[in-house]
Motif scaffolding. Structure first.
Motif, PDB file in Angstrom:
ATOM      1  N   ALA A 201       0.822  -1.211   0.000  1.00 55.41           N
ATOM      2  CA  ALA A 201       0.000   0.000   0.000  1.00 55.41           C
ATOM      3  C   ALA A 201       0.854   1.259   0.000  1.00 55.41           C
ATOM      4  CB  ALA A 201      -0.922  -0.006   1.221  1.00 55.41           C
ATOM      5  N   ALA A 202       2.056   1.178   0.552  1.00 57.24           N
ATOM      6  CA  ALA A 202       2.948   2.339   0.557  1.00 57.24           C
ATOM      7  C   ALA A 202       3.327   2.736  -0.861  1.00 57.24           C
ATOM      8  CB  ALA A 202       4.200   2.055   1.387  1.00 57.24           C
ATOM      9  N   ASP A 203       3.405   1.777  -1.767  1.00 58.65           N
ATOM     10  CA  ASP A 203       3.716   2.097  -3.161  1.00 58.65           C
ATOM     11  C   ASP A 203       2.554   2.803  -3.841  1.00 58.65           C
ATOM     12  OD1 ASP A 203       6.431   0.909  -3.606  1.00 58.65           O
ATOM     13  OD2 ASP A 203       5.386  -0.890  -2.906  1.00 58.65           O
ATOM     14  N   VAL A 204       1.326   2.457  -3.453  1.00 59.22           N
ATOM     15  CA  VAL A 204       0.170   3.183  -3.974  1.00 59.22           C
ATOM     16  C   VAL A 204       0.286   4.652  -3.595  1.00 59.22           C
ATOM     17  CG1 VAL A 204      -2.339   3.468  -3.819  1.00 59.22           C
ATOM     18  CG2 VAL A 204      -1.341   1.167  -3.911  1.00 59.22           C
ATOM     19  N   TYR A 205       0.588   4.905  -2.337  1.00 61.37           N
ATOM     20  CA  TYR A 205       0.604   6.280  -1.851  1.00 61.37           C
ATOM     21  C   TYR A 205       1.821   7.056  -2.345  1.00 61.37           C
ATOM     22  CZ  TYR A 205      -0.144  10.234   1.196  1.00 61.37           C
ATOM     23  OH  TYR A 205      -0.369  11.505   1.656  1.00 61.37           O
ATOM     24  N   VAL A 206       2.994   6.484  -2.168  1.00 63.61           N
ATOM     25  CA  VAL A 206       4.211   7.175  -2.608  1.00 63.61           C
ATOM     26  C   VAL A 206       4.237   7.281  -4.127  1.00 63.61           C
ATOM     27  CG1 VAL A 206       6.735   7.108  -2.634  1.00 63.61           C
ATOM     28  CG2 VAL A 206       5.500   6.442  -0.567  1.00 63.61           C
ATOM     29  N   GLY A 207       3.865   6.212  -4.805  1.00 61.89           N
ATOM     30  CA  GLY A 207       3.859   6.233  -6.268  1.00 61.89           C
ATOM     31  C   GLY A 207       2.920   7.278  -6.833  1.00 61.89           C
TER      32      GLY A 207
ATOM     33  N   PHE B 150      12.880   8.498 -10.315  1.00 64.97           N
ATOM     34  CA  PHE B 150      11.453   8.696 -10.064  1.00 64.97           C
ATOM     35  C   PHE B 150      10.623   8.081 -11.190  1.00 64.97           C
ATOM     36  CE2 PHE B 150      12.391  12.902  -7.633  1.00 64.97           C
ATOM     37  CZ  PHE B 150      12.834  12.170  -6.541  1.00 64.97           C
ATOM     38  N   ALA B 151      11.023   8.353 -12.419  1.00 64.02           N
ATOM     39  CA  ALA B 151      10.280   7.827 -13.577  1.00 64.02           C
ATOM     40  C   ALA B 151      10.298   6.300 -13.590  1.00 64.02           C
ATOM     41  CB  ALA B 151      10.877   8.378 -14.867  1.00 64.02           C
ATOM     42  N   ASP B 152      11.452   5.718 -13.278  1.00 60.09           N
ATOM     43  CA  ASP B 152      11.563   4.258 -13.262  1.00 60.09           C
ATOM     44  C   ASP B 152      10.677   3.654 -12.183  1.00 60.09           C
ATOM     45  OD1 ASP B 152      13.401   4.470 -15.305  1.00 60.09           O
ATOM     46  OD2 ASP B 152      15.156   4.186 -14.023  1.00 60.09           O
ATOM     47  N   TYR B 153      10.665   4.279 -11.018  1.00 62.88           N
ATOM     48  CA  TYR B 153       9.852   3.766  -9.911  1.00 62.88           C
ATOM     49  C   TYR B 153       8.370   3.826 -10.252  1.00 62.88           C
ATOM     50  CZ  TYR B 153       7.467   3.689  -5.404  1.00 62.88           C
ATOM     51  OH  TYR B 153       6.590   3.411  -4.380  1.00 62.88           O
ATOM     52  N   VAL B 154       7.916   4.955 -10.773  1.00 68.85           N
ATOM     53  CA  VAL B 154       6.505   5.095 -11.124  1.00 68.85           C
ATOM     54  C   VAL B 154       6.117   4.058 -12.179  1.00 68.85           C
ATOM     55  CG1 VAL B 154       4.789   6.605 -12.204  1.00 68.85           C
ATOM     56  CG2 VAL B 154       6.335   7.515 -10.472  1.00 68.85           C
ATOM     57  N   ALA B 155       6.986   3.815 -13.138  1.00 65.04           N
ATOM     58  CA  ALA B 155       6.692   2.817 -14.161  1.00 65.04           C
ATOM     59  C   ALA B 155       6.513   1.431 -13.541  1.00 65.04           C
ATOM     60  CB  ALA B 155       7.808   2.790 -15.201  1.00 65.04           C
TER      61      ALA B 155
ATOM     62  N   VAL C 296       5.602   0.659 -10.322  1.00 66.69           N
ATOM     63  CA  VAL C 296       4.450   0.490  -9.425  1.00 66.69           C
ATOM     64  C   VAL C 296       3.105   0.651 -10.125  1.00 66.69           C
ATOM     65  CG1 VAL C 296       5.813   1.180  -7.420  1.00 66.69           C
ATOM     66  CG2 VAL C 296       4.430   2.900  -8.616  1.00 66.69           C
ATOM     67  N   THR C 297       3.091   1.329 -11.256  1.00 65.64           N
ATOM     68  CA  THR C 297       1.820   1.498 -11.971  1.00 65.64           C
ATOM     69  C   THR C 297       1.576   0.412 -13.023  1.00 65.64           C
ATOM     70  OG1 THR C 297       2.838   3.026 -13.570  1.00 65.64           O
ATOM     71  CG2 THR C 297       1.774   3.998 -11.621  1.00 65.64           C
ATOM     72  N   ASN C 298       2.506  -0.479 -13.185  1.00 67.91           N
ATOM     73  CA  ASN C 298       2.347  -1.572 -14.148  1.00 67.91           C
ATOM     74  C   ASN C 298       1.560  -2.717 -13.499  1.00 67.91           C
ATOM     75  OD1 ASN C 298       2.573  -3.110 -16.477  1.00 67.91           O
ATOM     76  ND2 ASN C 298       4.572  -3.945 -15.892  1.00 67.91           N
ATOM     77  N   ARG C 299       0.318  -2.382 -13.119  1.00 73.86           N
ATOM     78  CA  ARG C 299      -0.515  -3.315 -12.382  1.00 73.86           C
ATOM     79  C   ARG C 299      -1.967  -3.188 -12.838  1.00 73.86           C
ATOM     80  NH1 ARG C 299       1.622  -5.394  -7.851  1.00 73.86           N
ATOM     81  NH2 ARG C 299      -0.449  -5.633  -6.887  1.00 73.86           N
ATOM     82  N   GLU C 300      -2.681  -4.311 -12.770  1.00 73.35           N
ATOM     83  CA  GLU C 300      -4.083  -4.297 -13.179  1.00 73.35           C
ATOM     84  C   GLU C 300      -4.911  -3.384 -12.284  1.00 73.35           C
ATOM     85  OE1 GLU C 300      -5.612  -5.486 -15.860  1.00 73.35           O
ATOM     86  OE2 GLU C 300      -3.600  -5.981 -16.540  1.00 73.35           O
ATOM     87  N   GLY C 301      -4.597  -3.350 -10.998  1.00 71.88           N
ATOM     88  CA  GLY C 301      -5.340  -2.494 -10.088  1.00 71.88           C
ATOM     89  C   GLY C 301      -5.236  -1.032 -10.477  1.00 71.88           C
ATOM     90  N   TYR C 302      -4.057  -0.612 -10.840  1.00 72.14           N
ATOM     91  CA  TYR C 302      -3.856   0.777 -11.271  1.00 72.14           C
ATOM     92  C   TYR C 302      -4.613   1.052 -12.570  1.00 72.14           C
ATOM     93  CZ  TYR C 302      -1.637   4.991 -13.030  1.00 72.14           C
ATOM     94  OH  TYR C 302      -1.417   6.258 -13.537  1.00 72.14           O
TER      95      TYR C 302
END
Length: 206
Positions: free
Chosen positions: A154-160, A178-183, A185-191
């Motif tokens: 859940a911390a990745d949802v918030y920080v991401g 930052f760009a690599d991290y966002v890529a 954590v957002t590579n998910r069906e939930g997102y």
């Protein structure tokens, strides 16, 4: 139902963070769309959230506001979804979630408003300086694949969400980490589900 989960939001708000978290849990919920200056300030909703802001969730008799709290609550309430580390492994999880809710948001907001903390008074600000925050965050997202270790939480949802918005709106420095991290954590069906739902709502409201 006693355990009904109600989500108060607006697709043009921080409610997108809570929506992503809800979609990660995969549990059913009912969405109430609130309007700025309208239903958000109506007596019925102010009885739920006196701030008159979104997002808010109501889970049975429990009301939770503030995105970080919503993310943590949902992770704890649905442990079978494994969106929080085990209790004895939550140091980094709590650290970076609350870092984002405190120093990071304050620093980014002040920057967006054009406020610069005088160097000689940086100790008065909880975040020190904007540069300190960016450097600290860059190290945090570069240490491991996810903010709390090797597993998405859940911390990745918030920080991401914070980093993604900061890059998109220009309130964060554009750094490759930052760009690599966002890529990641957002590579998910939930997102993807959450984004599609909110984008569709935005179109309907236009």
């Amino acid at each position: 139902m006693a355990d009904e989960l109600v989500f108060y939001t607006n697709p043009m708000s921080r409610g997108r963070i809570a929506r992503w978290m809800l979609e990660e849990t995969g549990v059913p919920y009912h969405t109430e769309i609130m309007t700025f200056g309208g239903t958000m300030k109506a007596p019925d909703y102010l009885a739920v959230n006196p701030m008159g802001k979104v997002p808010t969730i109501r889970h049975g008799e429990t009301i939770v506001t503030e995105c970080a709290a919503i993310c943590a609550y949902l992770a704890d309430t649905f442990p079978e979804k494994e969106l929080a580390p085990k209790p004895h492994e939550r140091g980094s999880y709590y650290r970076w979630m609350f870092f984002a809710a405190g120093p990071l948001e304050a620093a980014a907001t002040n920057r967006a408003l054009g406020f610069v903390t005088p160097a000689e008074k940086s100790r008065m600000a909880g975040y020190g300086s904007f540069g300190d925050v960016m450097d600290t965050l860059e190290k945090a997202v570069s240490t491991s694949p996810y903010i709390a270790g090797d597993r998405f939480t859940a911390a990745d949802v918030y920080v991401g969400s914070h980093i993604g918005w900061g890059l998109g709106f220009g309130t964060f420095e554009k750094r490759q980490a930052f760009a690599d991290y966002v890529a990641r954590v957002t590579n998910r069906e939930g997102y993807r589900r959450a984004t599609a739902l909110d984008d569709e709502l935005m179109q309907q409201m236009q």
